[in-house]
Design an enzyme around this catalytic site. Structure first.
Site, mmCIF file in Angstrom:
data_model
loop_
_atom_site.group_PDB
_atom_site.id
_atom_site.type_symbol
_atom_site.label_atom_id
_atom_site.label_comp_id
_atom_site.label_asym_id
_atom_site.label_seq_id
_atom_site.Cartn_x
_atom_site.Cartn_y
_atom_site.Cartn_z
ATOM 1 N N TYR A 1 -46.790 7.309 58.127
ATOM 2 C CA TYR A 1 -47.913 6.378 58.215
ATOM 3 C C TYR A 1 -49.232 7.134 58.342
ATOM 4 O O TYR A 1 -50.207 6.863 57.616
ATOM 5 C CB TYR A 1 -47.712 5.440 59.402
ATOM 6 C CG TYR A 1 -48.773 4.381 59.549
ATOM 7 C CD1 TYR A 1 -48.728 3.217 58.795
ATOM 8 C CD2 TYR A 1 -49.828 4.537 60.442
ATOM 9 C CE1 TYR A 1 -49.697 2.226 58.924
ATOM 10 C CE2 TYR A 1 -50.805 3.559 60.578
ATOM 11 C CZ TYR A 1 -50.727 2.409 59.821
ATOM 12 O OH TYR A 1 -51.702 1.449 59.949
ATOM 13 N N LYS B 1 -52.539 7.308 55.752
ATOM 14 C CA LYS B 1 -53.866 6.831 56.155
ATOM 15 C C LYS B 1 -54.911 7.935 56.015
ATOM 16 O O LYS B 1 -56.079 7.665 55.691
ATOM 17 C CB LYS B 1 -53.827 6.256 57.562
ATOM 18 C CG LYS B 1 -53.015 4.967 57.665
ATOM 19 C CD LYS B 1 -53.488 3.899 56.668
ATOM 20 C CE LYS B 1 -52.718 2.607 56.791
ATOM 21 N NZ LYS B 1 -53.186 1.571 55.847
ATOM 22 N N ASN C 1 -54.998 -3.978 51.515
ATOM 23 C CA ASN C 1 -54.595 -4.170 52.902
ATOM 24 C C ASN C 1 -53.101 -3.959 53.156
ATOM 25 O O ASN C 1 -52.722 -3.503 54.230
ATOM 26 C CB ASN C 1 -54.988 -5.584 53.344
ATOM 27 C CG ASN C 1 -54.350 -5.969 54.656
ATOM 28 O OD1 ASN C 1 -54.706 -5.457 55.710
ATOM 29 N ND2 ASN C 1 -53.378 -6.880 54.590
ATOM 30 N N ASP D 1 -44.843 -7.540 44.265
ATOM 31 C CA ASP D 1 -44.257 -6.410 44.978
ATOM 32 C C ASP D 1 -45.181 -5.213 44.789
ATOM 33 O O ASP D 1 -45.337 -4.706 43.676
ATOM 34 C CB ASP D 1 -42.866 -6.117 44.416
ATOM 35 C CG ASP D 1 -42.187 -4.934 45.086
ATOM 36 O OD1 ASP D 1 -42.796 -4.310 45.980
ATOM 37 O OD2 ASP D 1 -41.044 -4.620 44.696
#
Length: 253
Positions: free
Chosen positions: A156, A160, A88, A61
């Site tokens: 998100y 990033k 990733n 996890d």
């Protein structure tokens, strides 16, 4: 490209999509790949698609610091070294109005997309700086969102952008240990996460319309990661953008 035989790579989120494509490309390039994810059955499917004896499936996890520590302890105990880490695994929040995004939704994305790569990178540093031969390579999964966001993607996109900072800072701090850090920014790879781009009405555009968008085979991303991984440590791809050629990114749509 350096010879990858007997080199060890670790890929998070290896059960589907870009993680699976990168894992297969690394295995086919000669790496032994530690396949990491939440669902063992998906990891085992990735393993079966690659060369026999070139992978190890480990469930973990990525939101649990203890699970991440146990993962890297297992890698060190099993192989004694780590040559490549591909950070990733990632997720997004529901596409809601900015002011309606809950703190819990925000924190879930930050924990998976930013804190987990930070912790994984720390553990990789500890292994790579002490092993012989010394050093290694870390590749972070960025996104086109690190350059241009989509509507309703605050969590998100923010993570990033932060990954770009983590890439730069850890690449600098890794120099003294012969650790090279780079980032691949991906746009519209054909994975389950992007099926919405070609189904139904498509995806929301900045002008409020929706449309279908071109995608590219995720294998192209996997091959790019394998190329970065195969470079000698005196060379580094700091940033690579790989995207569907016809996606609405360059220009005004």
């Amino acid at each position: 490209m350096t010879e990858a035989t007997n080199k060890i790579a670790l890929v998070t989120g290896a059960g589907t999509g870009v993680g699976r494509a990168a894992s297969l490309a690394l295995m086919n390039a000669g790496f032994t790949v530690v396949l990491v994810g939440r669902r063992l059955e998906m990891l085992e499917e990735t393993s079966k698609l690659g060369p026999a004896g070139k992978s190890l499936c480990v469930t973990a996890d990525m939101t649990s610091p203890a699970a991440i520590a146990a993962l890297f302890d297992k890698v060190k105990a099993t192989y004694g070294r780590l040559d490549v880490l591909f950070n990733n695994a990632g997720m997004g929040a529901p596409p809601v109005n900015f002011e309606d995004l809950s703190l819990e939704q925000w924190q879930a994305v930050v924990n998976t997309n930013l804190t987990a790569p930070f912790l994984c990178t720390q553990h990789a540093f500890r292994i790579m700086k002490d092993q012989q031969p010394r050093g290694g390579r870390i590749i972070n999964n960025g996104s086109i969102s690190a350059h241009a966001p989509r509507p309703f993607s605050a969590a998100y996109t923010s993570t990033k952008h932060a990954i770009t900072g983590l890439t730069r800072a850890s690449n600098l701090d890794g120099r003294m240990y012969d650790i090279a850090v780079g980032q691949v920014d991906i746009g519209n790879a054909a994975t389950p996460m992007t099926d919405r781009m070609v189904n139904g009405p498509g995806v929301l555009q900045p002008d409020g319309t929706t449309k279908h968008e071109p995608r590219m085979d995720a294998k192209a991303v996997g091959d790019a990661v394998a190329y970065m991984a195969g470079l000698p440590l005196d060379a580094n791809v700091l940033f690579m953008t790989i995207m569907a050629t016809k996606m609405p990114f360059v220009g005004r749509g």
